[in-house]
Design a protein around this motif. Structure first.
Motif, short mmCIF file in Angstrom:
data_model
loop_
_atom_site.label_atom_id
_atom_site.label_comp_id
_atom_site.label_asym_id
_atom_site.label_seq_id
_atom_site.Cartn_x
_atom_site.Cartn_y
_atom_site.Cartn_z
N PHE A 272 0.97 -1.08 -0.06
CA PHE A 272 -0.07 0.02 -0.01
C PHE A 272 0.71 1.24 0.18
O PHE A 272 0.42 2.43 -0.04
CB PHE A 272 -0.99 -0.15 1.24
N ASP A 273 2.18 1.19 -0.25
CA ASP A 273 2.89 2.28 -0.13
C ASP A 273 2.55 3.34 -1.55
O ASP A 273 2.40 2.78 -2.52
CB ASP A 273 4.69 1.71 -0.44
N THR A 274 2.57 4.56 -1.15
CA THR A 274 2.45 5.66 -1.94
C THR A 274 3.45 6.51 -2.16
O THR A 274 4.00 7.23 -0.87
CB THR A 274 1.06 6.13 -1.91
N PRO A 275 3.83 7.32 -3.09
CA PRO A 275 4.86 8.14 -2.91
C PRO A 275 4.68 9.47 -1.92
O PRO A 275 5.42 9.95 -1.40
CB PRO A 275 4.96 8.84 -4.56
N HIS A 276 3.14 9.72 -2.11
CA HIS A 276 2.87 10.79 -1.11
C HIS A 276 1.53 10.75 -0.69
O HIS A 276 0.44 10.54 -1.58
CB HIS A 276 2.94 12.18 -1.62
N LEU A 277 1.05 10.55 0.77
CA LEU A 277 -0.30 10.30 1.13
C LEU A 277 -1.07 11.84 1.12
O LEU A 277 -0.56 12.74 1.46
CB LEU A 277 -0.13 9.93 2.66
N THR A 278 -2.20 11.85 0.60
CA THR A 278 -3.03 13.05 0.42
C THR A 278 -4.25 12.86 1.14
O THR A 278 -4.55 11.83 1.83
CB THR A 278 -3.52 13.14 -1.00
N ASP A 279 -5.03 14.09 1.52
CA ASP A 279 -6.23 14.07 2.04
C ASP A 279 -7.19 13.16 1.50
O ASP A 279 -8.00 12.42 1.88
CB ASP A 279 -6.90 15.51 2.04
N ASP A 280 -7.14 12.87 0.02
CA ASP A 280 -8.10 12.39 -0.87
C ASP A 280 -7.87 10.66 -0.28
O ASP A 280 -8.96 10.13 -0.20
CB ASP A 280 -7.98 12.24 -2.08
N ASP A 281 -6.71 10.22 -0.03
CA ASP A 281 -6.39 8.83 0.50
C ASP A 281 -6.96 8.44 1.79
O ASP A 281 -7.91 7.64 2.06
CB ASP A 281 -4.89 8.70 0.76
N ARG A 282 -7.07 9.49 2.77
CA ARG A 282 -7.49 9.43 4.15
C ARG A 282 -8.93 9.42 3.85
O ARG A 282 -9.58 8.69 4.89
CB ARG A 282 -6.85 10.46 4.93
#
Length: 642
Positions: A424-434
């Motif tokens: 589930f690693d992602t380059p950058h966690l965004t508010d959309d992810d949360r």
């Protein structure tokens, strides 16, 4: 005796059939990583041996048998010997179906390799570059005798060289550059006999590593792997004999762990991040079998039997808080499962934490298909975690696109196995992810509305869709880059665009934000455009699959065309590049009045993967805006405004 994966690979190579059999390699390597009777160090060694065999096969041979197979060019360089890294890298990439073209820098020549734009490594345009720096990069610069101030100065000098490497990569590098923190060896600390000086040395060294980690956080094209957790989990930093005789900075086990982490970075940048974790229940979320032991006989609380399962649930909830969708696939009656999720006093996870719960007696392959269908995601977006070897084998056989996590019989190891591959690693966690779990619950409400309305047109009218189209705010750039990684069906070129390439001279990116009666979908798409003397060029257009079939893409492009005509531009041009996944969008531009430019198109059929078609709209006849949409377009906004 069953042949080992290594034995099978060797036999295929000797028979000249390894390239032709490449699609089978990932399954063979899964047998290596799933082996319950092998230690982590043994598995790493087995993978490296498999990688040595696979490295003998040229990517061109694989492509001859399997055209279209993605090939990864990997560059490896460093301050000292890096030979032990290549084979694990080849094996880790092969686990994901990616043949490797490897380029290795000269011994100790990392500065030239990475700062000279004409070096062999730069000319190969690697997608992944790994630079290995060991403690000797600092220690060999120290005078004799030395003290903590000497170490601090040497660390500063090395950090300056690393910044120069990162600057060069930003300027003319390709792909992602992976650096590492530098472990502090005991053989260095204990040359200082003063305990206070020894503690200060540790502080100085850790401050150096902290600055390295911040470098990775600040530069989108640079990732820094923290080796400290890997050393803690896997053993010694170095083999003292190899360190002295061959100048190899790390042990084979640490090189293998670094290879895995580096491939996680590449996989995330390629958009191969999984979206949904599907969990078994019995012996996965609790100890015991619900159908046999009843709710009072299962354990997931603060007891010796329950604590491993309670810890596993806490990790699952932590992942969910960062946008990982949770689902259940369990062979149990639905009623008792609902009761446990609602009322069991020791459960950390509740029914509200899951986007869907599949409890029943059908095969788990059918449950996984159903889950993917309900969520509107591909099978390759699922990660399936189960303690049963039989269930895992069935899913691997029938649903090869699903990622399978082998939890095994020891619950204390469940967390490590779940997190080992960073699915589930992602380059950058965004508010959309949360906010993802809430969005999927809203999607379920939309499906209920669809079932209740008499037609698709009536459904769209009832949704009250509002589309906002404007330049992205600074914090939204990472989200657009993420969309380019994760969007396949409506990614009109299939290209993955890093954040640093979205803005720039002449570029006019537009963010697509959507809301409806059930809530805010957030930033769900983008138009990546640039303006030239001959008009506006749409380099790519992206739209999340969760909002497709609502006319949103038509409304956005209509707004862009209207704006271009209003500004007196001569034309709008666009490009469509066919991929394996975006074929359904091949007619999008023609449906809105664009005409092909034959002199620019590929000779082959434009719907074949890899072929390109260029289109032009003369702005004479703008299509009507879809009546069920409210489109609020502010195309003249400033993308750099806060």
């Amino acid at each position: 005796m069953t042949a080992t994966p290594l034995g099978i690979l060797r036999e295929l190579y000797r028979a000249g059939r390894l390239a032709a059999s490449y699609p089978e390699v990932a399954g063979l390597l899964a047998r290596v990583t799933d082996a319950a009777d092998r230690s982590g160090e043994q598995i790493a060694d087995d993978l490296a041996r498999c990688g040595a065999v696979l490295a003998r096969v040229r990517p061109e041979e694989v492509l001859a048998h399997h055209p279209g197979t993605p090939v990864v060019t990997v560059a490896v360089t460093g301050h000292s010997t890096t030979a032990q890294l290549t084979d694990p890298l080849v094996a880790e990439l092969a686990r994901h179906g990616l043949p490797t073209r490897t380029v290795t820098g000269d011994h100790g020549a990392y500065l030239r390799d990475l700062t000279d734009r004409h070096s062999e490594l730069r000319r190969c345009e690697p997608e992944l570059t790994v630079c290995v720096l060991g403690a000797e990069a600092v220690l060999e610069e120290l005078p004799l005798p030395w003290g903590v101030p000497d170490v601090e100065q040497a660390c500063d000098r090395l950090l300056g060289r690393i910044h120069a490497v990162a600057d060069a990569h930003d300027a003319y590098g390709t792909g992602v550059l992976v650096l590492t923190t530098v472990p502090l060896p005991r053989a260095a600390t204990h040359q200082l006999v003063g305990l206070r000086q020894r503690a200060l040395l540790g502080a100085v060294w850790r401050e150096f590593n902290a600055r390295l980690l911040r470098l990775g956080a600040e530069r989108p094209a640079v990732a820094v792997v923290d080796l400290e957790p890997l050393v803690g989990a896997g053993g010694p930093v170095a083999d003292e004999r190899l360190a002295l005789y061959t100048r190899s900075p790390y042990s084979a086990a640490l090189f293998a762990a670094l290879a895995r982490e580096a491939v996680h970075v590449l996989r995330a940048r390629r958009g191969m991040t999984r979206k949904c974790l599907v969990l078994d229940l019995d012996h996965t979320l609790w100890d015991g079998v619900l159908a046999e032991d009843g709710p009072d006989g299962i354990h997931c609380g603060p007891t010796p039997r329950g604590e491993p399962y309670a810890a596993f649930q806490r990790v699952a909830r932590q992942l969910a808080a960062q946008g990982v969708l949770l689902a259940v696939s369990s062979k149990n009656d639905p009623g008792p499962v609902r009761d446990v999720l609602a009322d069991h006093p020791d459960m950390t996870l509740r029914e509200a934490d899951f986007v869907t719960v599949r409890a029943g007696w059908d095969g788990k392959d059918e449950a996984l298909r159903s889950i993917a269908g309900e969520l509107g995601i591909g099978l390759d977006a699922l990660v399936f975690a189960d303690d049963s070897a039989a269930e895992r084998a069935l899913v691997r056989h029938r649903l090869p696109d699903v990622t399978v996590v082998p939890l095994g019989d020891e619950p204390a190891l469940h967390i490590g196995r779940l997190l080992a591959d960073g699915w589930f690693d992602t380059p950058h966690l965004t508010d959309d992810d949360r906010n993802r779990t809430g969005r999927y619950r809203a999607a379920a409400a939309r499906e209920r509305l669809r079932a209740e309305t008499g037609s698709h047109d009536a459904y769209l009218r009832e949704l009250d869709i509002v589309v906002r189209l404007s330049p992205p705010l600074p914090h939204e750039i990472e989200r657009i880059a993420q969309l380019s990684l994760r969007t396949n069906q409506f990614n009109l070129t299939g290209e993955r665009v890093p954040a640093e390439r979205i803005l720039g001279p002449g570029r006019r990116p537009l963010a697509i934000r959507v809301s409806d009666r059930y809530g805010d979908n957030g930033l769900v798409g983008a138009v990546l455009a640039r303006e030239d003397a001959d008009g506006l060029h749409i380099d790519n257009m992206l739209l999340s699959c969760r909002v497709l079939a609502r006319g949103i893409e038509d409304g956005c492009l209509t707004a862009v065309l209207s704006h271009a005509r209003g500004r007196g531009l001569p034309a709008v041009r666009a490009r469509y590049r066919a991929t394996r996944r975006n074929g359904r969008a091949s007619g999008f531009y023609p449906s809105l009045g664009f005409r092909p430019e034959p002199h620019l198109a590929d000779a082959a059929d434009g719907t074949q993967p890899g072929t390109e078609t260029f289109f032009r709209h003369d702005l004479a006849d703008i299509p009507a805006m879809p009546g069920h949409l409210t489109v609020r377009a502010d195309l003249e906004g400033d993308a750099d405004e806060p």
